[in-house]
Design an enzyme around this catalytic site. Structure first.
Site, PDB file in Angstrom:
ATOM      1  N   ASP A  39       0.813  -1.220   0.000  1.00 28.71           N
ATOM      2  CA  ASP A  39       0.000   0.000   0.000  1.00 28.71           C
ATOM      3  C   ASP A  39       0.838   1.256   0.000  1.00 28.71           C
ATOM      4  O   ASP A  39       2.019   1.237   0.291  1.00 28.71           O
ATOM      5  CB  ASP A  39      -0.844   0.031   1.276  1.00 28.71           C
ATOM      6  CG  ASP A  39      -2.142  -0.720   1.095  1.00 28.71           C
ATOM      7  OD1 ASP A  39      -2.372  -1.216  -0.019  1.00 28.71           O
ATOM      8  OD2 ASP A  39      -2.909  -0.795   2.066  1.00 28.71           O
ATOM      9  N   LYS A  61      -3.959   3.515  -3.127  1.00 30.70           N
ATOM     10  CA  LYS A  61      -4.859   3.970  -2.077  1.00 30.70           C
ATOM     11  C   LYS A  61      -4.257   5.129  -1.314  1.00 30.70           C
ATOM     12  O   LYS A  61      -3.592   4.958  -0.311  1.00 30.70           O
ATOM     13  CB  LYS A  61      -5.148   2.848  -1.069  1.00 30.70           C
ATOM     14  CG  LYS A  61      -6.030   1.792  -1.598  1.00 30.70           C
ATOM     15  CD  LYS A  61      -7.284   1.805  -0.803  1.00 30.70           C
ATOM     16  CE  LYS A  61      -8.136   0.658  -1.247  1.00 30.70           C
ATOM     17  NZ  LYS A  61      -8.794   0.052  -0.138  1.00 30.70           N
ATOM     18  N   MET A 177      -7.233   9.441   9.914  1.00 32.89           N
ATOM     19  CA  MET A 177      -7.887   9.965   8.704  1.00 32.89           C
ATOM     20  C   MET A 177      -8.796  11.160   9.001  1.00 32.89           C
ATOM     21  O   MET A 177      -9.869  11.291   8.418  1.00 32.89           O
ATOM     22  CB  MET A 177      -8.725   8.861   8.031  1.00 32.89           C
ATOM     23  CG  MET A 177      -7.897   7.697   7.562  1.00 32.89           C
ATOM     24  SD  MET A 177      -8.896   6.323   6.923  1.00 32.89           S
ATOM     25  CE  MET A 177      -9.374   5.476   8.410  1.00 32.89           C
TER      26      MET A 177
HETATM   27  N1  SAH Z   1      -3.629   0.501   9.390  1.00 32.10           N
HETATM   28  C1  SAH Z   1      -3.053   1.808   9.594  1.00 32.10           C
HETATM   29  C2  SAH Z   1      -4.035   2.929   9.398  1.00 32.10           C
HETATM   30  C3  SAH Z   1      -4.557   3.076   8.011  1.00 32.10           C
HETATM   31  S1  SAH Z   1      -5.727   4.360   7.870  1.00 32.10           S
HETATM   32  C4  SAH Z   1      -2.387   1.857  10.950  1.00 32.10           C
HETATM   33  O1  SAH Z   1      -2.549   0.938  11.742  1.00 32.10           O
HETATM   34  O2  SAH Z   1      -1.691   2.827  11.222  1.00 32.10           O
HETATM   35  C5  SAH Z   1      -4.738   5.671   7.233  1.00 32.10           C
HETATM   36  C6  SAH Z   1      -4.534   6.730   8.277  1.00 32.10           C
HETATM   37  O3  SAH Z   1      -3.569   6.311   9.210  1.00 32.10           O
HETATM   38  C7  SAH Z   1      -3.978   8.026   7.738  1.00 32.10           C
HETATM   39  O4  SAH Z   1      -4.981   8.831   7.194  1.00 32.10           O
HETATM   40  C8  SAH Z   1      -3.400   8.632   8.975  1.00 32.10           C
HETATM   41  O5  SAH Z   1      -4.397   9.195   9.777  1.00 32.10           O
HETATM   42  C9  SAH Z   1      -2.870   7.419   9.681  1.00 32.10           C
HETATM   43  N2  SAH Z   1      -1.438   7.180   9.445  1.00 32.10           N
HETATM   44  C10 SAH Z   1      -0.864   6.104   8.898  1.00 32.10           C
HETATM   45  N3  SAH Z   1       0.472   6.212   8.905  1.00 32.10           N
HETATM   46  C11 SAH Z   1       0.753   7.393   9.472  1.00 32.10           C
HETATM   47  C12 SAH Z   1       1.935   8.083   9.805  1.00 32.10           C
HETATM   48  N4  SAH Z   1       3.140   7.579   9.526  1.00 32.10           N
HETATM   49  N5  SAH Z   1       1.841   9.281  10.412  1.00 32.10           N
HETATM   50  C13 SAH Z   1       0.655   9.816  10.721  1.00 32.10           C
HETATM   51  N6  SAH Z   1      -0.498   9.216  10.433  1.00 32.10           N
HETATM   52  C14 SAH Z   1      -0.464   8.010   9.833  1.00 32.10           C
END
Ligand code: SAH
Length: 517
Positions: A39, A61, A177
């Site tokens: 992803d 995505k 998000m």
């Molecule tokens: N499965 C992922 C989340 C996916 S949803 C997890 O466990 O982290 C996607 C959201 O995750 C983004 O919109 C943001 O809000 C957050 N996100 C993912 N990686 C990030 C990062 N390195 N820094 C800040 N927010 C992050």
């Protein structure tokens, strides 16, 4: 009848961004993967663990951008690959079961009778808190934490989020998000009883060198985020624990944090320098050595070899030109005796010395060791109507052949080798410099300087100076430094003893705020 074995799908959490934050199990599986479907949020740096020849599929995505594949397509793709008997890793940012639609993918696999395993990952909420210096729970401040999505359509009537309960129900709230809906989210919290003075942090690209965080309160954060132009991916952390950041922030305080440092290295060098710089927060961009390779076709050159004696001059403009010229000459069953006719010119002393090793003495070496210098020396000899052969790199500056042609010479340029920069890297380096994003370039040997310069491929000294104007240069020792200054650039950092660890120390000292030791 042979039994067709089915493959298996491993849904693996990639962690929040820092490639060091994948689990041992996740890395083990990547090292054995035959297919990897990854992803936008999974660090591409993790792909280095994947064996050569494995199928790498980007599933895309990115919020707001056209999805590369729909969720249905991804689900089907996983099943199809597994059915061909492959070991498939589905690599997802953070933890696959936290707002990652991992549940849906697994349900589909299960319904399709495909074997699977799920490997958790460090979710971005805990990573963002940790890397922003915010303990997500704390005995004195909060005993509970809730993760929620801010992506829900704000106009949705029956929201899955019960704001009236959540607003004050959990000590710490972490919203995934939520950047786009930030004003609505903070309003929901305040109108449902959360104190407007509650501290809020917003953390973007947590755990990566691009991390950025801002802090405010429920009342102020919307304006702060807008002014700081914080875009997704980012997390919103709400709660009193945010106040602890002022004491605990460690990641963004490292001395090289936010510095973009180009590391040019030869293949032989270990990545000790990169490791040392990254340890101190540096954002390293690695450019490894250019490879020299024979050209694909020697057609032009071979024809000229047949009639070497017709030439008046053969011009050698580089060491590789000499090396590859002789390799081809020998491969065709010829040797230095076939070069009796033409005069031999070398661009500089090193090239002339190498020619001598092949048994050929240069008749002409210019006083200035450049293409221009060589052209000038030849013009002094008179080149009108003379046949000149230049065995050289496939891509090189045209100044020499053009000047000679201008003076009436018949010039044949015969490519004998080519420089291959790692894919796309040359353009990337150029872009990095043009955009002014590079803070520093490090050189650990003269050849790294030369490689760097040839990758930058500046049009002139002035062009090079322009590109390097704001860039700090670190050189490991006096010889390397001399190569830098010989090329018209200035060395800013040079350690007293010529070791990588001293160089790292010097670089760290250079960026330390005044007075800090
Ligand atoms: N499965 C992922 C989340 C996916 S949803 C997890 O466990 O982290 C996607 C959201 O995750 C983004 O919109 C943001 O809000 C957050 N996100 C993912 N990686 C990030 C990062 N390195 N820094 C800040 N927010 C992050």
């Amino acid at each position: 009848m042979s039994k067709k074995r089915k493959g298996k799908v491993y849904l693996v959490g990639a962690g929040p961004g820092d490639p060091g934050l994948i689990t041992v199990r996740g890395k083990y599986l990547l090292e054995r993967a035959q297919v990897v479907v990854y992803d936008y949020l999974a660090s591409v740096k993790l792909l280095k663990h994947v064996p050569q020849g494995a199928e790498l599929i980007y599933a895309g995505k990115k919020g707001g951008v056209k999805h590369t594949h729909t969720q249905e397509e991804i689900n089907q793709m996983l099943v199809d690959w597994a059915e061909t008997g492959k070991m498939v890793v589905r690599l997802k940012g953070g933890d696959p079961f936290i707002f990652g639609r991992g549940g849906e993918e697994i349900e589909f696999l299960s319904d399709s009778g495909v074997d699977f395993e799920v490997v958790p990952g460090v979710t971005s909420a805990t990573a963002a808190a940790t890397y922003a210096g915010i303990p997500i729970t704390h005995r004195e401040h909060t005993a509970s934490v809730a993760f929620l999505t801010g992506h829900e359509d704000p106009t949705k009537e029956n929201s899955n989020i019960d704001w009236s309960k959540l607003a004050t129900g959990a000590g710490t709230l972490v919203v995934y998000m939520g950047i786009k809906n930030l004003p609505i989210i903070v309003n929901n919290l305040m109108s449902n009883g959360r104190d407007p003075k509650t501290p809020v942090a917003v953390v973007r690209w947590a755990s990566t060198p691009e991390q950025r965080s801002v802090v405010g309160t429920l009342e102020t954060i919307t304006d702060i985020v807008r002014e700081a132009d914080i875009k997704p991916p980012a997390l919103i952390i709400v709660g009193d624990v945010v106040n602890l950041r002022s004491k605990i922030d460690w990641f963004e305080k490292r001395p090289l944090f936010g510095k973009r440092i180009v590391v040019t290295r030869t293949r032989e060098q270990a990545s000790e320098l990169m490791a040392g710089l990254e340890e101190n927060g540096g954002n390293c961009i690695e450019f490894s050595t250019i490879k020299i390779e024979p050209v694909e076709s020697y057609e032009v050159f071979d024809e000229e070899l047949e009639r070497l004696e017709e030439y008046h001059w053969i011009l050698f403009t580089s060491l590789n030109g000499v090396k590859y010229f002789f390799e081809r000459l020998y491969a065709k069953g010829l040797d230095a005796r076939n070069m009796k006719g033409p005069g031999i010119a070398a661009v500089g002393k090193a090239t002339a010395d190498l020619l001598l090793e092949y048994g050929v003495r240069a008749d002409l070496i210019p006083t200035t060791f450049t293409g221009e210098g060589l052209a000038e020396s030849l013009l002094d000899q008179g080149v009108e109507g003379r046949k000149v052969l230049i065995p050289r790199a496939e891509k090189a500056r045209e100044i020499l052949p053009e000047t000679l042609r201008g003076a009436g010479a018949q010039v044949t340029v015969a490519p004998v080798y080519k420089n291959v920069a790692p894919d796309g890297k040359r353009e990337q380096l150029r872009e990095e410099l043009e955009s002014g994003k590079v803070d520093m370039v490090t050189f650990t040997s003269s050849s790294t300087v030369r490689n760097f310069l040839s990758m930058v491929d500046a049009e002139s000294d002035a062009d090079l100076k322009r590109l390097m104007h704001e860039v700090t240069i670190a050189a490991i020792g006096p010889i390397t430094a001399k190569t830098v200054t010989d090329n018209g650039l200035t060395v800013d950092i040079q350690p007293e003893s010529y070791t990588i660890s001293e160089m790292v120390h010097e670089i760290v000292d250079y960026y330390k705020p005044d007075g800090m030791l």
